[in-house]
Enzyme design. Structure first.
Site, PDB file in Angstrom:
ATOM      1  N   GLY A  15      42.798  41.465  40.000  1.00 28.07           N
ATOM      2  CA  GLY A  15      42.331  42.820  40.190  1.00 28.07           C
ATOM      3  C   GLY A  15      41.225  43.099  41.274  1.00 28.07           C
ATOM      4  O   GLY A  15      40.576  42.173  41.653  1.00 28.07           O
ATOM      5  N   ARG A  76      49.124  40.636  40.783  1.00 21.68           N
ATOM      6  CA  ARG A  76      49.219  39.497  40.222  1.00 21.68           C
ATOM      7  C   ARG A  76      50.872  39.144  40.314  1.00 21.68           C
ATOM      8  O   ARG A  76      51.502  39.462  39.686  1.00 21.68           O
ATOM      9  CB  ARG A  76      48.846  39.490  38.724  1.00 21.68           C
ATOM     10  CG  ARG A  76      47.386  40.128  38.466  1.00 21.68           C
ATOM     11  CD  ARG A  76      46.790  40.061  37.185  1.00 21.68           C
ATOM     12  NE  ARG A  76      45.493  40.337  36.998  1.00 21.68           N
ATOM     13  CZ  ARG A  76      44.926  41.609  37.041  1.00 21.68           C
ATOM     14  NH1 ARG A  76      45.643  42.815  36.664  1.00 21.68           N
ATOM     15  NH2 ARG A  76      43.552  41.705  36.847  1.00 21.68           N
ATOM     16  N   ASP A 107      39.419  33.729  38.982  1.00 18.93           N
ATOM     17  CA  ASP A 107      39.796  32.357  38.708  1.00 18.93           C
ATOM     18  C   ASP A 107      41.205  32.173  38.921  1.00 18.93           C
ATOM     19  O   ASP A 107      41.888  31.047  39.194  1.00 18.93           O
ATOM     20  CB  ASP A 107      39.204  31.804  37.638  1.00 18.93           C
ATOM     21  CG  ASP A 107      39.450  32.536  36.201  1.00 18.93           C
ATOM     22  OD1 ASP A 107      39.986  33.689  36.674  1.00 18.93           O
ATOM     23  OD2 ASP A 107      39.064  32.402  35.325  1.00 18.93           O
ATOM     24  N   THR A 130      35.520  39.464  41.896  1.00 19.54           N
ATOM     25  CA  THR A 130      35.832  39.801  40.636  1.00 19.54           C
ATOM     26  C   THR A 130      34.769  40.773  40.086  1.00 19.54           C
ATOM     27  O   THR A 130      33.610  40.351  40.253  1.00 19.54           O
ATOM     28  CB  THR A 130      36.138  38.993  39.725  1.00 19.54           C
ATOM     29  OG1 THR A 130      36.333  39.336  38.509  1.00 19.54           O
ATOM     30  CG2 THR A 130      35.191  37.798  39.745  1.00 19.54           C
ATOM     31  N   ASP A 132      34.184  40.982  37.308  1.00 20.39           N
ATOM     32  CA  ASP A 132      33.772  40.584  35.776  1.00 20.39           C
ATOM     33  C   ASP A 132      32.724  39.365  36.132  1.00 20.39           C
ATOM     34  O   ASP A 132      32.196  38.997  35.049  1.00 20.39           O
ATOM     35  CB  ASP A 132      35.007  39.784  35.150  1.00 20.39           C
ATOM     36  CG  ASP A 132      35.921  40.733  34.469  1.00 20.39           C
ATOM     37  OD1 ASP A 132      35.666  41.934  34.573  1.00 20.39           O
ATOM     38  OD2 ASP A 132      37.243  40.303  34.196  1.00 20.39           O
ATOM     39  N   ASP A 134      32.740  36.139  36.263  1.00 17.31           N
ATOM     40  CA  ASP A 134      32.917  35.266  35.276  1.00 17.31           C
ATOM     41  C   ASP A 134      33.440  33.854  36.033  1.00 17.31           C
ATOM     42  O   ASP A 134      33.962  33.106  35.487  1.00 17.31           O
ATOM     43  CB  ASP A 134      33.969  35.599  34.175  1.00 17.31           C
ATOM     44  CG  ASP A 134      35.446  35.978  34.734  1.00 17.31           C
ATOM     45  OD1 ASP A 134      35.430  36.132  36.147  1.00 17.31           O
ATOM     46  OD2 ASP A 134      36.352  35.994  34.284  1.00 17.31           O
ATOM     47  N   ARG A 176      37.642  41.695  30.240  1.00 21.14           N
ATOM     48  CA  ARG A 176      38.732  41.300  29.001  1.00 21.14           C
ATOM     49  C   ARG A 176      38.345  39.692  28.469  1.00 21.14           C
ATOM     50  O   ARG A 176      38.591  39.565  27.348  1.00 21.14           O
ATOM     51  CB  ARG A 176      40.115  40.977  29.727  1.00 21.14           C
ATOM     52  CG  ARG A 176      41.324  40.485  28.937  1.00 21.14           C
ATOM     53  CD  ARG A 176      42.366  40.798  29.462  1.00 21.14           C
ATOM     54  NE  ARG A 176      42.467  40.297  31.024  1.00 21.14           N
ATOM     55  CZ  ARG A 176      43.218  40.739  32.134  1.00 21.14           C
ATOM     56  NH1 ARG A 176      44.208  41.685  31.826  1.00 21.14           N
ATOM     57  NH2 ARG A 176      43.221  40.412  33.135  1.00 21.14           N
TER      58      ARG A 176
HETATM   59  O1  F6P Z   1      39.511  42.385  37.330  1.00 19.49           O
HETATM   60  C1  F6P Z   1      38.991  42.211  36.005  1.00 19.49           C
HETATM   61  C2  F6P Z   1      39.718  43.162  35.185  1.00 19.49           C
HETATM   62  O2  F6P Z   1      38.720  44.371  35.711  1.00 19.49           O
HETATM   63  C3  F6P Z   1      39.110  43.080  33.687  1.00 19.49           C
HETATM   64  O3  F6P Z   1      37.867  43.280  33.312  1.00 19.49           O
HETATM   65  C4  F6P Z   1      40.256  43.764  33.152  1.00 19.49           C
HETATM   66  O4  F6P Z   1      40.463  43.383  31.950  1.00 19.49           O
HETATM   67  C5  F6P Z   1      41.301  43.695  33.852  1.00 19.49           C
HETATM   68  O5  F6P Z   1      40.986  43.350  35.143  1.00 19.49           O
HETATM   69  C6  F6P Z   1      42.229  44.958  33.982  1.00 19.49           C
HETATM   70  O6  F6P Z   1      43.277  44.460  34.670  1.00 19.49           O
HETATM   71  P1  F6P Z   1      44.430  45.748  35.119  1.00 19.49           P
HETATM   72  O7  F6P Z   1      43.898  46.757  35.943  1.00 19.49           O
HETATM   73  O8  F6P Z   1      45.557  44.747  35.574  1.00 19.49           O
HETATM   74  O9  F6P Z   1      44.759  46.317  33.850  1.00 19.49           O
END
Ligand code: F6P
Length: 327
Positions: A15, A76, A107, A130, A132, A134, A176
Site C-alpha cells: 500500500g 502487491r 512488513d 506504511t 498503519d 505496525d 486491517r
Molecule cells: O496500507 C495499509 C492499508 O491501508 C490497510 O490499512 C488497508 O487495510 C489496506 O492497506 C488496504 O489495501 P488496498 O488499498 O489494497 O485495498
C-alpha cells in the site's frame, strides 16, 4: 568480503503511503552524491520481475517531496512470492549490474526483501513505509502522521454534524491488522470509544455505556472503528447497536482511501528524508538486510528477519487514555 555497492535499485511496494516520494528523492540524491548509480523499479517487485526499470537522476526526483502517492508506483506482486519470479527479478538486476536495493514498504515487502537477499546475496535495506505504523522497532513509519492527521481532520468535521443532530457516529478508519490510526485519531478527536484488531471488542459493554449516556442526555458520541476490528467494520456494529438500542440515531462514515493520499506532513517528509539518506549510508557501509527505524530520535538498524516476525504492539497507556477521557 562485502562487495562495494555501485548501482542500486529503489522501489515502493504494498500500500502506498504519503512520504514515499520524499524517501525516493532522498535515496536517489544521497546515492548520486556518493557516486552511486540509481535505478527506479516500477510497480514494486512487479517491475523487477517484468523488467520495468528506469535510470534515475537528480532531476527525476525534482518537485516530488510534497506529493502523496509514489512516482515509482506500487503493487502487491504475486509472482515475486514464487522462486521462478524471484529468479527472473534477479536476472533483470544482474544484467544492469544492480548490486543493492532499497525497498520502501510494509512488513510484507520486507518479507519479500529478506527472502530475495538470502537467495541471491543482494544487500537489501528496508524503509518502513506504511500508514498503519505496525512495524516493530521504529517509533515512526513513513505516512502514518499524514494519514492520522487526515483522519482527525475528517472526524472533526463529522463531530460538527453529529453535534447538530445529536447523533452517534461510527467512523471507520484504515487498519486491517493494526489499530494505530484508530487509537491515535480517537484520542485526538475526543472519541468515546475505539475498536481495534489487537483487542477483543466487548459490544455489550458499548451498548451498556451508550444506554447510560442516553439516560444522562449525552447523545453525541463518536466511536472509531479500525476496519480490521474482529467484531466487524462500522456497518456491522451499526446493525448491532440499532437492534439493541432502537432509539439511537446512528450514522456510519467510512473514511477509506483518503487516508492514504494527500500531501505528506512535515514530520513524514523529514523522517522519509532521514531514512532514505541512512538507507544509502547502510549500503555503503556494508550494513545489509536491515530496515532503518528511528527510536528516541536516533537511527536504528533492525534485521529484516526480526521485523517480519514481530508486530508493533498497541501501547496499553493509549487504550486507558481513551477510556478515562471519554467519561
Ligand atoms: O496500507 C495499509 C492499508 O491501508 C490497510 O490499512 C488497508 O487495510 C489496506 O492497506 C488496504 O489495501 P488496498 O488499498 O489494497 O485495498
Amino acid at each position: 568480503m562485502t562487495k562495494k555497492v555501485t548501482k542500486i535499485g529503489v522501489l515502493t511496494s504494498g500500500g502506498d503511503s504519503p512520504g514515499m516520494n520524499a524517501a525516493i528523492r532522498s535515496v536517489v540524491r544521497t546515492a548520486i552524491y556518493n557516486g552511486i548509480e540509481v535505478f527506479g523499479i516500477m510497480h514494486g517487485y512487479t517491475g523487477m520481475v517484468e523488467d520495468d526499470i528506469i535510470k534515475m537522476d537528480s532531476r527525476s526526483v525534482a518537485n516530488i517531496i510534497q506529493r502523496g502517492g509514489t512516482i515509482l508506483k506500487t503493487s502487491r506482486c504475486k509472482e515475486f512470492m514464487e522462486p521462478e519470479g524471484r529468479k527472473k527479478a534477479f536476472l533483470n538486476l544482474e544484467k544492469r549490474g544492480i548490486n543493492g536495493l532499497v525497498i520502501i514498504g510494509g512488513d510484507g515487502s520486507f518479507r519479500g526483501a529478506q527472502i530475495f537477499s538470502s537467495e541471491f546475496n543482494i544487500p537489501c535495506i528496508g524503509l518502513p513505509g506504511t500508514i498503519d505504523k505496525d512495524i516493530a522497532g521504529t517509533d515512526f513509519t513513513i505516512g502514518f502522521d499524514t494519514a492520522v492527521n487526515t483522519a482527525v481532520e475528517a472526524i472533526d468535521k463529522i463531530r460538527d454534524t453529529a453535534e447538530a443532530h445529536d447523533r452517534l457516529f461510527l467512523i471507520e478508519v484504515m487498519g486491517r491488522d493494526a489499530g494505530y490510526i484508530a487509537i491515535h485519531s480517537g484520542i485526538a478527536s475526543g472519541a468515546e470509544n475505539v475498536l481495534i484488531p489487537e483487542r477483543k471488542t466487548d459490544v455489550d459493554e458499548i451498548v451498556k455505556s451508550l444506554k447510560e449516556k442516553e439516560k444522562r442526555k449525552k447523545l453525541v458520541n463518536l466511536i472509531i472503528v479500525a476496519e480490521g476490528d474482529e467484531f466487524g467494520g462500522a456497518n456491522d456494529l451499526s446493525v448491532y447497536l440499532k437492534d439493541k438500542i432502537p432509539t439511537l440515531e446512528v450514522r456510519v462514515c467510512i473514511l477509506g482511501h483518503i487516508q492514504r493520499g494527500g500531501s505528506p506532513t512535515c514530520t513524514d517528509r523529514v523522517i522519509a528524508s532521514r531514512m532514505g539518506f541512512h538507507a544509502v549510508e547502510c549500503l555503503i557501509e556494508g550494513k545489509h538486510n536491515v530496515f532503518v527505524g528511528i527510536v528516541n530520535n536516533k537511527m536504528h538498524y533492525i534485521p529484516l528477519n526480526e521485523a517480519v516476525k514481530k508486530k508493533q504492539k498497541i501501547n496499553q497507556e493509549l487504550i486507558n487514555i481513551v477510556k478515562i477521557l471519554s467519561t
